[in-house]
Write an enzyme that holds these catalytic residues in place. Structure first.
Site, mmCIF file in Angstrom:
data_model
loop_
_atom_site.group_PDB
_atom_site.id
_atom_site.type_symbol
_atom_site.label_atom_id
_atom_site.label_comp_id
_atom_site.label_asym_id
_atom_site.label_seq_id
_atom_site.Cartn_x
_atom_site.Cartn_y
_atom_site.Cartn_z
ATOM 1 N N ARG A 48 0.761 -1.245 -0.130
ATOM 2 C CA ARG A 48 -0.194 -0.231 0.143
ATOM 3 C C ARG A 48 0.729 1.342 -0.168
ATOM 4 O O ARG A 48 0.479 2.404 -0.827
ATOM 5 C CB ARG A 48 -1.084 -0.531 1.227
ATOM 6 C CG ARG A 48 -1.208 1.115 1.514
ATOM 7 C CD ARG A 48 -3.284 0.853 2.373
ATOM 8 N NE ARG A 48 -2.863 0.645 3.198
ATOM 9 C CZ ARG A 48 -2.811 0.400 4.189
ATOM 10 N NH1 ARG A 48 -2.239 1.737 4.501
ATOM 11 N NH2 ARG A 48 -2.477 -0.462 5.198
ATOM 12 N N ASP A 172 -7.588 19.270 -14.974
ATOM 13 C CA ASP A 172 -7.445 18.126 -15.225
ATOM 14 C C ASP A 172 -7.579 17.516 -16.686
ATOM 15 O O ASP A 172 -8.139 18.116 -17.374
ATOM 16 C CB ASP A 172 -9.061 17.094 -15.248
ATOM 17 C CG ASP A 172 -9.376 16.538 -15.498
ATOM 18 O OD1 ASP A 172 -9.353 14.992 -16.346
ATOM 19 O OD2 ASP A 172 -10.411 15.644 -14.584
HETATM 20 C C1 LIG Z 1 -13.334 9.882 -16.310
HETATM 21 C C2 LIG Z 1 -12.631 10.719 -15.891
HETATM 22 C C3 LIG Z 1 -12.732 11.144 -14.789
HETATM 23 C C4 LIG Z 1 -13.023 10.280 -13.082
HETATM 24 O O1 LIG Z 1 -12.087 9.124 -13.528
HETATM 25 P P1 LIG Z 1 -12.367 7.332 -13.536
HETATM 26 O O2 LIG Z 1 -11.403 6.503 -13.401
HETATM 27 O O3 LIG Z 1 -14.080 7.321 -14.557
HETATM 28 O O4 LIG Z 1 -12.762 7.683 -12.136
HETATM 29 C C5 LIG Z 1 -12.412 12.269 -14.184
HETATM 30 N N1 LIG Z 1 -12.188 13.341 -15.302
HETATM 31 C C6 LIG Z 1 -12.529 13.362 -16.554
HETATM 32 C C7 LIG Z 1 -12.076 14.340 -17.385
HETATM 33 C C8 LIG Z 1 -12.868 11.459 -17.223
HETATM 34 O O5 LIG Z 1 -12.760 12.321 -18.251
#
Ligand SMILES: *Cc1c(COP(=O)(O)O)cnc(C)c1O
Length: 384
Positions: A48, A172
């Protein structure tokens, strides 16, 4: 000499195994590690806290994002949660108003209950961010381009605003991948990916990662990773290591196809609107051209296209008729996928907010894969 993206993707974190000479790294499934004496281990004690296969992946992805530290998680959502878990009750975060549905949900329905304060604003206009900054604002969290409206925010300008106000910026970068946008280079403090998408690229692994050059933030995130324990499995890390080797080829190819398709559909009589940052008509086109660059500095507009058809019935018919596209959530895989965000990925976003951000039920989101461009285009044209 400083190595280029494609070379780093293949070699960093992928050194031959010192024991056997295996060219492909072994997967270390062990949950625990032998200690040579009390207090003396070989860098690992318990999986972990740290695992050799995970370390290899983190080293690889950090180098591709031009960061010094990568901290990986079992999903994109657990990566985002880890970022929020570094904060204290009362801290304020400004987010892009049309962030990923799951980001909205975890903010409003989980972290707001625990005392974090969120504002969702249209971050394509920096004035909306300025007017929402408060003394307790700790992070600005943007997605660019956003899902599924592909709104583009100016990373560099926002990072300067953050710098002047002692706020951190997270981007993101899931929709573009490190191959098509480098937020840390543009001034962001942290980059987040759902590795489930382009980085994994084969629709067979779930994961998330945060990458930063900030040592304090990195050690805070490592602490959360170890303490909360939402870590990826060694096998998942190995799959991701394999996937990043072809990231440049995959994203390059699918983006070229997407650009061609966006232009074709833009003049099609059955399509009301094409949303694609590569089109000059896109409001974020000029910023996209400046900040969405391949590692060689060429503008690149990504593999995601949103189209608006004339009616819900037209969408249903279109979805029935496509043969290459699969109706499914997710994106960024080798296979082309299609989804109706209004009814699928954004179902947990309240209707009034969907209206406010301009997400109609007639919008379809295409994730262009790496099938032959002619076959993808012909499939769309026959279905229309
Ligand atoms: C899919 C996605 C997420 C979340 O990711 P997971 O792997 O599904 O938990 C966050 N931000 C964006 C832009 C995504 O496309």
């Amino acid at each position: 000499m400083k190595r280029k993206f494609e070379t780093k993707a293949i070699h960093i974190g992928n050194k031959a195994d010192s024991e056997s000479g295996a060219v492909t790294p072994a997967i270390h499934l062990s949950s625990t590690f032998k200690q040579d004496e009390i207090g003396k281990d070989r860098g690992y004690d318990y999986s972990r806290a740290g695992n050799p296969t995970r370390s290899r992946f983190e080293e690889n992805i950090a180098s591709l994002e031009n960061g010094s530290n990568g901290i990986s998680f079992s999903s994109g959502m657990s990566a985002i949660s880890a970022l929020f878990q570094t904060l204290n009750s009362g801290d304020h975060i400004i987010l892009s108003r049309n962030v990923y549905g799951g980001t909205y949900r975890v903010a409003v329905e989980v972290f707001a209950r625990q005392g974090l304060v969120f504002d969702f604003v249209d971050t394509t206009d920096i004035n909306n961010i300025k007017s929402n900054i408060k003394p307790n604002t700790k992070w600005i969290f943007i997605e660019t381009p956003t899902n599924p409206l592909l709104e583009v925010s100016d990373i560099n300008s926002i990072s300067l605003l953050c710098l002047n106000n002692n706020i951190k910026l997270n981007v993101d970068n899931t929709f573009l991948s490190p191959y098509a946008q480098s937020p840390l280079t543009l001034g962001a403090d942290c980059v987040m990916h759902s590795t489930t998408k382009f980085i994994g690229g084969h629709s067979d692994v779930l994961g998330g990662v945060l990458i930063t050059n900030n040592e304090k933030l990195s050690s805070d995130l490592r602490f959360i990773q170890k303490s909360v324990g939402a870590v990826p499995s060694p096998f998942d890390c190995w799959l991701l290591l394999r996937s990043t080797k072809t990231l440049a080829l995959r994203v390059g190819q699918s983006s070229r196809t997407a650009s061609m398709i966006a232009i074709e559909l833009d003049s099609h009589s059955q399509v009301e609107k094409v949303i694609y940052p590569g089109l000059e008509s896109h409001p974020g086109h000029e910023i996209a051209k400046m900040q969405q660059l391949t590692p060689d500095g060429e503008p690149i507009f990504g593999s995601m296209i949103s189209i608006v058809l004339k009616s819900k019935e037209a969408c249903d018919l279109f979805l029935k008729k496509t043969k290459i596209f699969t109706l499914a959530e997710s994106l960024g895989g080798v296979e082309s996928l299609i989804c109706s965000p209004y009814h699928m990925t954004h179902v947990s976003v309240p209707q009034n907010i969907k209206e406010e951000i301009g997400l109609p039920p007639e919008l379809l989101r295409l994730s262009i894969g790496i099938e032959h461009a002619d076959d993808i285009l012909n499939d769309i044209l026959q279905a229309l």
